[in-house]
Design a protein around this motif. Structure first.
Motif, short mmCIF file in Angstrom:
data_model
loop_
_atom_site.label_atom_id
_atom_site.label_comp_id
_atom_site.label_asym_id
_atom_site.label_seq_id
_atom_site.Cartn_x
_atom_site.Cartn_y
_atom_site.Cartn_z
N ARG A 485 -3.52 6.90 -5.47
CA ARG A 485 -2.27 6.42 -6.09
C ARG A 485 -1.02 6.89 -5.33
O ARG A 485 0.08 6.40 -5.60
CB ARG A 485 -2.20 6.89 -7.54
CG ARG A 485 -3.29 6.30 -8.42
CD ARG A 485 -3.13 6.68 -9.88
NE ARG A 485 -4.16 6.04 -10.69
CZ ARG A 485 -5.27 6.65 -11.12
NH1 ARG A 485 -5.46 7.93 -10.85
NH2 ARG A 485 -6.16 5.98 -11.82
N ASN A 486 -1.21 7.84 -4.44
CA ASN A 486 -0.11 8.33 -3.59
C ASN A 486 -0.59 8.31 -2.14
O ASN A 486 -0.62 9.32 -1.45
CB ASN A 486 0.29 9.75 -4.01
CG ASN A 486 0.72 9.82 -5.46
OD1 ASN A 486 1.86 9.52 -5.80
ND2 ASN A 486 -0.20 10.21 -6.34
N TYR A 487 -0.96 7.10 -1.71
CA TYR A 487 -1.68 6.93 -0.45
C TYR A 487 -0.83 7.39 0.73
O TYR A 487 0.38 7.13 0.81
CB TYR A 487 -2.06 5.46 -0.27
CG TYR A 487 -3.12 5.22 0.78
CD1 TYR A 487 -4.41 5.71 0.59
CD2 TYR A 487 -2.83 4.54 1.94
CE1 TYR A 487 -5.40 5.50 1.54
CE2 TYR A 487 -3.81 4.32 2.90
CZ TYR A 487 -5.09 4.80 2.69
OH TYR A 487 -6.06 4.60 3.64
N ASP A 488 -1.49 8.08 1.67
CA ASP A 488 -0.81 8.64 2.84
C ASP A 488 0.37 9.52 2.43
O ASP A 488 1.43 9.51 3.07
CB ASP A 488 -0.35 7.52 3.80
CG ASP A 488 -1.50 6.95 4.60
OD1 ASP A 488 -2.56 7.63 4.68
OD2 ASP A 488 -1.36 5.85 5.14
N LYS A 489 0.17 10.22 1.30
CA LYS A 489 1.19 11.14 0.75
C LYS A 489 2.50 10.42 0.44
O LYS A 489 3.58 11.00 0.51
CB LYS A 489 1.42 12.29 1.74
CG LYS A 489 0.16 13.12 1.97
CD LYS A 489 0.39 14.28 2.89
CE LYS A 489 -0.92 15.06 3.09
NZ LYS A 489 -0.77 16.16 4.05
N ASN A 490 2.37 9.16 0.07
CA ASN A 490 3.51 8.33 -0.30
C ASN A 490 3.57 8.26 -1.82
O ASN A 490 2.74 7.57 -2.42
CB ASN A 490 3.31 6.91 0.24
CG ASN A 490 4.46 6.45 1.08
OD1 ASN A 490 5.56 6.92 0.91
ND2 ASN A 490 4.16 5.53 1.99
N PRO A 491 4.46 8.94 -2.50
CA PRO A 491 4.47 8.95 -3.98
C PRO A 491 4.51 7.55 -4.59
O PRO A 491 5.40 6.75 -4.27
CB PRO A 491 5.75 9.73 -4.32
CG PRO A 491 5.99 10.58 -3.12
CD PRO A 491 5.53 9.76 -1.94
N GLY A 492 3.53 7.28 -5.45
CA GLY A 492 3.51 6.00 -6.16
C GLY A 492 3.07 4.81 -5.33
O GLY A 492 3.10 3.67 -5.80
#
Length: 597
Positions: A485-492
């Motif tokens: 849900r926070n793919y590649d440390k991308n929130p949201g």
């Protein structure tokens, strides 16, 4: 010992009157095994839409006499809030049990607690298939039902499945209501420990045995599902059957007789109920030929080309067929769903009174959409539901109450509901209907494999690839899904592609998000207590990842539709490889791959 644990230990000894389980706790206390005591006493089994399913043993976190007393007391109190005193006294509850250790005593315990409160109780006097409890709820017009079973789990487990007055397994808000009532009634009532067993329990005039009547009435209604009673008498086919040490033998035999089908070839080492499951420690026929090795050997010895198998509580059906080259093919739940769906629609078309507007087929959202394709082409309705027959059964009852007809429903985990007699998966009726399908095809010199190919040629290849990884740590599962849900440390941010496969839509039934909807809100019900994310791809593929409600598994389901079997398989295999490497990351999270042995 920490004060909290010390208090829990004292609570256990204060409430529990079963000497053997108290002795086990005392031994752990004496040996100062505090970590193990914390696991057993500082948490409770979670009551959900699947009811209870857990390991048997001492402590509040396991299945034992005390925790089942607490569960039955809570269920009674909740029922008393939902139904009138008169309804419970005249309609009441039906209770069944399988052949597992303690199932009969858990059923008797529940029966005695309800009867002492003035409730009418129908308690099966012997092992029965789970579909009998679902059937009885509607046939008798009861308030609720309980089946004591852990289905296909290992021998150390047991379970407590609850049905409501609609004849389906409970769905929200009943699961939450029952769970709260259990927690409000944890202290055993003095009378709850007085547990008369079968047959003495029938001395209470509020408790009766429905077995003989249900055998008759279930089979009478099942008979209406046959379309070739006279032709079946002529069949020379041989069907091999195994209940995998479960309850199914008597009932599947009755169903075959009802359909005028040949007598079954039994598997000597598996035909009788045995709670030890000596030949199959994991008695799940969904796993395919590995679990069904003895049945295939018996079929070979008797010249039989078809194996039918129930799971231990006989609510699911597996099918294996000998191929022209001598090999054996185990059909997936999605493949069997396609065959059953084709058969249901073919018979519906033959009867000449087609009312497509008021006729439905259902499946779970992680199952193949083959029924959707068939329904669209043949002019009837299709709906999908959340995973689990509790949702399909409840939706089927809603449609029936609106004057609609439900031809067939299925889930990919070899669960099939043929017709409307039982609003749950039913391995007994499915076995008889499948044997009739095979008999009909044999007259045309067709095998199941040939017919499945014909179905795909008519409606398009629907290729699926389903499996799972095992993880026993909830924190690791939560971390894995959080990273998705926070793919590649991308929130949201969810992934936008897997390899070359572009993602066009995402539905997350844990958070309630659906990128395909204008308001971004999912239309199916949301469950924050489990994980379930579906990815929709530009190429038409669908991929769902979800956690199991009863097992330590992270499951995945995928499907590709096209005109070529080979291209669908090839693309789906590539997609799954990307999913495993980029989302599951088994080496990173320490996940255990499914064993294919």
């Amino acid at each position: 010992m920490e004060p909290k644990l010390s208090e829990a230990v004292e609570q256990w000894f204060s409430w529990n009157k079963d000497e053997s389980s108290s002795a086990e706790i005392k031994s752990l206390v004496d040996d100062k095994k505090y970590e193990e005591l914390e696991k057993l006493l500082l948490s409770r089994m979670e009551f959900g839409t699947a009811g209870l399913r857990a390991k048997m043993g001492p402590g509040f976190s396991q299945m034992n006499t005390l925790t089942i007393i607490q569960t039955a007391q809570g269920l009674l109190k909740y029922a008393q809030k939902q139904f009138t005193t008169e309804e419970l006294a005249t309609k009441g509850i039906v209770i069944g049990f399988d052949a597992r250790y303690n199932s009969k005593s858990y059923a008797s315990l529940t029966a005695s607690i309800f009867a002492r409160a003035g409730c009418r109780v129908r308690l099966f006097s012997n092992i029965c298939p789970t579909p009998y409890v679902a059937f009885s709820c509607r046939f008798y017009g009861l308030c609720l039902g309980v089946m004591c079973t852990a289905s296909h789990n290992p021998k150390q487990d047991n379970g407590y499945k609850v049905y409501w007055n609609n004849g389906a397994q409970i769905i929200p808000p009943h699961d939450r209501g029952i769970s709260e009532a259990i927690c409000e009634n944890l202290e055993p009532w003095e009378s709850s420990w007085d547990i008369p067993l079968i047959p003495d329990i029938y001395e209470n005039n509020l408790i009766s045995d429905p077995m003989a009547e249900v055998d008759i009435e279930y089979m009478k209604l099942l008979k209406t599902s046959s379309t070739r009673l006279e032709k079946n008498k002529e069949s020379k086919l041989k069907f091999t059957y195994t209940p995998v040490h479960g309850v199914g033998t008597k009932f599947v035999k009755l169903a075959m007789e009802t359909f005028n089908l040949p007598e079954l070839i039994e598997v000597p080492l598996q035909c009788n109920p045995d709670p030890e499951f000596p030949t199959s420690p994991f008695p799940n026929p969904e796993e395919g030929k590995g679990v069904l090795k003895l049945a295939i050997e018996a079929a070979e010895a008797e010249g039989s080309n078809h194996v039918l198998a129930s799971d231990p509580d006989a609510d699911r059906l597996a099918v294996v067929e000998k191929q022209a080259d001598g090999s054996w093919r185990a059909f997936s739940g999605n493949e069997l769903g396609a065959i059953f769906g084709w058969w249901a629609v073919s018979n519906w078309k033959k009867n000449g009174s087609q009312d497509g507007e008021n006729t439905y087929m259902l499946c779970s959202t992680v199952s193949s959409v083959i029924l959707k394709t068939i329904a669209a082409k043949e002019g009837l309705n299709f709906e999908d539901t959340l995973t689990g027959f509790k949702w399909m059964g409840s939706r089927a009852k809603e449609l029936i109450d609106q004057g609609k007809r439900v031809l067939f429903a299925f889930e990919e985990a070899i669960g099939f509901m043929f017709g409307q007699n039982v609003l749950d998966k039913d391995g007994v009726s499915a076995a008889a209907v499948m044997a009739e399908i095979i008999t009909s095809l044999d007259e045309e010199n067709f095998s199941l494999s040939h017919q499945l190919e014909n179905i795909y040629k008519t409606y398009g290849y629907h290729v699926t690839n389903n499996s799972y990884y095992i993880c026993h740590e909830k924190s690791i599962i939560n971390k894995m899904f959080s990273e998705i849900r926070n793919y590649d440390k991308n929130p949201g941010a969810y992934p936008q592609a897997l390899g070359r496969f572009k993602i066009s839509g995402i539905r997350d039934l844990t958070t309630g998000y659906d990128s395909r909807e204008e308001d971004k809100a999912a239309k199916l019900p949301v469950s924050k207590s489990s994980h379930m994310i579906t990815f929709y791809f530009d190429c038409g593929a669908v991929l769902t990842m979800r956690t199991s409600g009863t097992e330590p598994k992270i499951k995945y389901y995928s499907e590709m539709i096209g005109s070529s079997l080979e291209s669908c398989k090839s693309e789906l295999d590539e997609l799954i490889e990307h999913m495993v490497n980029n989302l599951y990351k088994p080496e990173v999270y320490g996940l255990i791959a499914r064993s294919l042995n």
